[in-house]
Structures are given as C-alpha cells and as structure tokens.
Scaffold this motif. Structure first.
Motif, mmCIF file in Angstrom:
data_model
loop_
_atom_site.group_PDB
_atom_site.id
_atom_site.type_symbol
_atom_site.label_atom_id
_atom_site.label_comp_id
_atom_site.label_asym_id
_atom_site.label_seq_id
_atom_site.Cartn_x
_atom_site.Cartn_y
_atom_site.Cartn_z
ATOM 1 N N LYS A 105 18.686 30.246 -26.951
ATOM 2 C CA LYS A 105 18.598 31.387 -26.038
ATOM 3 C C LYS A 105 17.215 32.038 -26.110
ATOM 4 C CE LYS A 105 23.537 32.537 -26.291
ATOM 5 N NZ LYS A 105 24.535 33.507 -26.790
ATOM 6 N N GLU A 106 16.693 32.196 -27.322
ATOM 7 C CA GLU A 106 15.363 32.787 -27.483
ATOM 8 C C GLU A 106 14.299 31.896 -26.856
ATOM 9 O OE1 GLU A 106 15.125 33.177 -31.687
ATOM 10 O OE2 GLU A 106 16.394 34.978 -31.774
ATOM 11 N N THR A 107 14.438 30.593 -27.046
ATOM 12 C CA THR A 107 13.469 29.639 -26.498
ATOM 13 C C THR A 107 13.485 29.651 -24.975
ATOM 14 O OG1 THR A 107 13.705 28.221 -28.444
ATOM 15 C CG2 THR A 107 12.803 27.209 -26.454
ATOM 16 N N LEU A 108 14.663 29.698 -24.402
ATOM 17 C CA LEU A 108 14.769 29.752 -22.937
ATOM 18 C C LEU A 108 14.064 30.987 -22.400
ATOM 19 C CD1 LEU A 108 18.501 28.695 -22.504
ATOM 20 C CD2 LEU A 108 16.519 27.393 -21.710
ATOM 21 N N LYS A 109 14.225 32.097 -23.073
ATOM 22 C CA LYS A 109 13.602 33.347 -22.612
ATOM 23 C C LYS A 109 12.087 33.298 -22.752
ATOM 24 C CE LYS A 109 13.585 37.521 -21.028
ATOM 25 N NZ LYS A 109 13.898 37.741 -19.594
ATOM 26 N N ILE A 110 11.611 32.828 -23.896
ATOM 27 C CA ILE A 110 10.172 32.835 -24.168
ATOM 28 C C ILE A 110 9.435 31.793 -23.330
ATOM 29 C CG2 ILE A 110 8.434 32.353 -25.940
ATOM 30 C CD1 ILE A 110 10.472 33.514 -27.991
ATOM 31 N N LYS A 111 9.974 30.570 -23.278
ATOM 32 C CA LYS A 111 9.237 29.468 -22.642
ATOM 33 C C LYS A 111 9.511 29.358 -21.147
ATOM 34 C CE LYS A 111 7.780 24.719 -23.593
ATOM 35 N NZ LYS A 111 6.421 25.074 -24.051
ATOM 36 N N TRP A 112 10.719 29.748 -20.725
ATOM 37 C CA TRP A 112 11.081 29.575 -19.324
ATOM 38 C C TRP A 112 11.429 30.880 -18.614
ATOM 39 C CZ3 TRP A 112 12.432 25.608 -22.797
ATOM 40 C CH2 TRP A 112 11.991 24.329 -22.460
ATOM 41 N N ASP A 113 11.459 31.973 -19.346
ATOM 42 C CA ASP A 113 11.827 33.271 -18.775
ATOM 43 C C ASP A 113 13.172 33.195 -18.066
ATOM 44 O OD1 ASP A 113 11.571 35.983 -18.229
ATOM 45 O OD2 ASP A 113 10.507 35.645 -16.335
ATOM 46 N N THR A 114 14.124 32.593 -18.734
ATOM 47 C CA THR A 114 15.474 32.479 -18.188
ATOM 48 C C THR A 114 16.479 32.593 -19.331
ATOM 49 O OG1 THR A 114 16.938 31.129 -16.812
ATOM 50 C CG2 THR A 114 15.574 29.947 -18.393
ATOM 51 N N GLY A 115 17.722 32.779 -18.978
ATOM 52 C CA GLY A 115 18.759 32.872 -19.996
ATOM 53 C C GLY A 115 19.745 31.731 -19.927
ATOM 54 N N SER A 116 19.413 30.685 -19.176
ATOM 55 C CA SER A 116 20.382 29.612 -18.987
ATOM 56 C C SER A 116 19.681 28.280 -18.764
ATOM 57 C CB SER A 116 21.295 29.933 -17.802
ATOM 58 O OG SER A 116 20.529 30.126 -16.622
ATOM 59 N N PHE A 117 20.476 27.197 -18.868
ATOM 60 C CA PHE A 117 19.940 25.864 -18.599
ATOM 61 C C PHE A 117 20.983 25.070 -17.823
ATOM 62 C CE2 PHE A 117 22.189 25.510 -22.568
ATOM 63 C CZ PHE A 117 22.646 24.209 -22.678
ATOM 64 N N ASP A 118 20.685 23.795 -17.555
ATOM 65 C CA ASP A 118 21.474 23.052 -16.580
ATOM 66 C C ASP A 118 22.241 21.852 -17.110
ATOM 67 O OD1 ASP A 118 20.436 24.341 -13.890
ATOM 68 O OD2 ASP A 118 18.691 24.012 -15.176
ATOM 69 N N PHE A 119 21.686 21.165 -18.086
ATOM 70 C CA PHE A 119 22.298 19.914 -18.539
ATOM 71 C C PHE A 119 22.379 19.880 -20.059
ATOM 72 C CE2 PHE A 119 19.680 19.007 -14.740
ATOM 73 C CZ PHE A 119 20.713 18.807 -13.828
ATOM 74 N N LEU A 120 23.567 19.645 -20.585
ATOM 75 C CA LEU A 120 23.767 19.479 -22.025
ATOM 76 C C LEU A 120 24.124 18.024 -22.278
ATOM 77 C CD1 LEU A 120 24.173 20.472 -24.945
ATOM 78 C CD2 LEU A 120 26.540 21.056 -24.313
#
Length: 254
Positions: free
Chosen positions: A78-93
C-alpha cells in the motif's frame, strides 16, 4: 499516474516462471511489482529490464513461508503504491511464488507438509484476502497450479495436493468476487525447464527426455511458454475468461 496505467503484483518474480511473467506483462504496457525471498540482486535486474521497456517496476521482499509477515507485506504494498504510483490500488494479483521438492509419500514429514501448506495454500489464501480490498474493479487474480493435479507423478503428493486446493479456491474466488468485477483463473504449467525444485528437469537429462516423450510437441516447456499466457490473462482480450483452469503443458499426457 495515467488513468490508463495498470499495475500487476507478481509473487516470486526474481527468476524462472515469475521473471518471465513479469517481463511478458510489462511488454503489455503494465507496470509491475515483483517479490523475492532471497534473490534480491536478481530481482533488481528484472526491475531494470522492465524499466528499460518504459514501464515502472519495483521489487519487494516477501517470504511466503512466514505467514505472520503477510500483514507487514501488504502494508508495504500500500505504501509503495502511494509513493511510486500515487494510487491506493492495483489491478492484477499473480500468486506465483512457490517451493519445490520431490518426496515420496512415505517420506513426507509434518514439517515439510506445513512448509508446503504455508507457501502454496494458506499464505496464498490470506494474501489474496488482504489484497482484494485494493484490487480495482475489472482486476484479475491468477493463481499458478501444476499439471500434476490432472495426472499423478510420484514424489509430488504434497505439492500437487496443495495446488489442487488452489484450483478449488480459484473457483470460489471467481464466484464470490464477481460482484466486484474481479475475475480469477488458474494457469497450470506442465514440466518446465527452469531452476525450480533444484532445476530437476534441467539437471536430469533422462527425466527431461522422458517428459518430452509424453508431449505431442516433443519437448518440455520453457519459461516464456508460461509467461505469455499469464500476460494474456491480464489483457482485455481475456476479459470473459473466468473461473477456468488453463493447462499450459504442450498437450502432455493428452
């Protein structure tokens, strides 16, 4: 972040099948988070290859055998998504990380059984549960199984049993997450020549020849035979494939 940018999280992406999955997915224009257990240098090389394609990537540490570490890992995601992509979610696991061992049924210990349970089923079950709230609608879960859930191979009773559980689990994911627009599928490779399970196929020419003879195409698989299928399942072209077990084995034991 561009609204068209999608992000995949691939466990065990530093080598073998996971590495090729990461590279194949990046070729589709998707950014990638990979995990590694001990191969940090190799994971960083994969990141560099993906970045050279023009996609964003990062490698995070994850040991699926340490069940208690999952909470911290998801927090880091979650922290990485916010810092690197400025988002709180992703698409594929893509639940790919695993361990291998060829052990006859009568030699299986409780310790080995527990290790396989944590890595191949319990860890995946609860990692997926924690990731679903941050998966985007229209996202996908792809679980990696094995051809040995369809045909029996002595020495794989623990490994194949856990993968069988994953295949049932995937059907329930597809059913229960459909309301969120999230699909779930299984990719089940046949014999593949990688360093998995101490490079069993690569290190045993006789075993490789025997397995090749069982395939109509006359060979065992390569990593890029599998990664391209996983990447396809992350595209809109595969949007109507859901709740399926897709065996990628060259027709082994057909």
């Amino acid at each position: 972040m561009s609204i068209t940018t999608k992000i995949a999280l691939i466990t065990g992406g530093s080598r073998g099948l996971g590495k090729d999955m990461a590279l194949s997915i990046a070729k589709k224009g998707i950014d990638v988070i990979i995990t590694y257990r001990t191969k940090e240098a190799e994971a960083q090389e994969v990141v560099k290859e993906i970045e050279a394609m023009g996609q964003k990537a990062i490698a995070l540490h994850l040991d699926m055998s340490l069940f208690a570490s999952l909470n911290d890992f998801v927090r880091t995601v979650k922290e990485t998504l916010k810092i690197k992509w400025d988002t709180g979610s992703f698409d594929f696991l893509i639940n790919n990380a695993g361990m291998g061992a060829t052990v006859p049924f009568m030699d299986v210990t409780e310790e080995l059984f527990t290790d396989f349970l944590n890595v191949h089923f319990k860890g995946i079950y609860f990692l997926t549960q924690q990731c679903v709230p941050i998966l985007n609608p229209g996202g996908r879960i792809i679980n990696i199984s094995t051809g040995t859930t369809r045909f029996s191979n002595p020495g794989y009773s623990v490994y194949a049993s856990m993968k069988g559980a994953i295949e049932v689990f995937t059907k329930y994911l597809a059913k229960e997450l459909g309301a969120k627009g999230i699909g779930a599928n299984v990719v089940a490779p046949g014999p593949v020549e990688t360093d998995f399970n101490n490079a069993f196929i690569r290190s045993n020419p006789q075993a490789k020849a025997m397995m090749s003879s069982l395939s109509p195409l006359g060979r065992v698989g390569a990593a890029n035979d599998i990664g391209s299928v996983v990447a396809f399942l992350c595209t809109d072209d595969a949007r109507w494939i859901n709740g399926q077990r897709i065996e990628v084995s060259g027709g082994l034991n057909t």
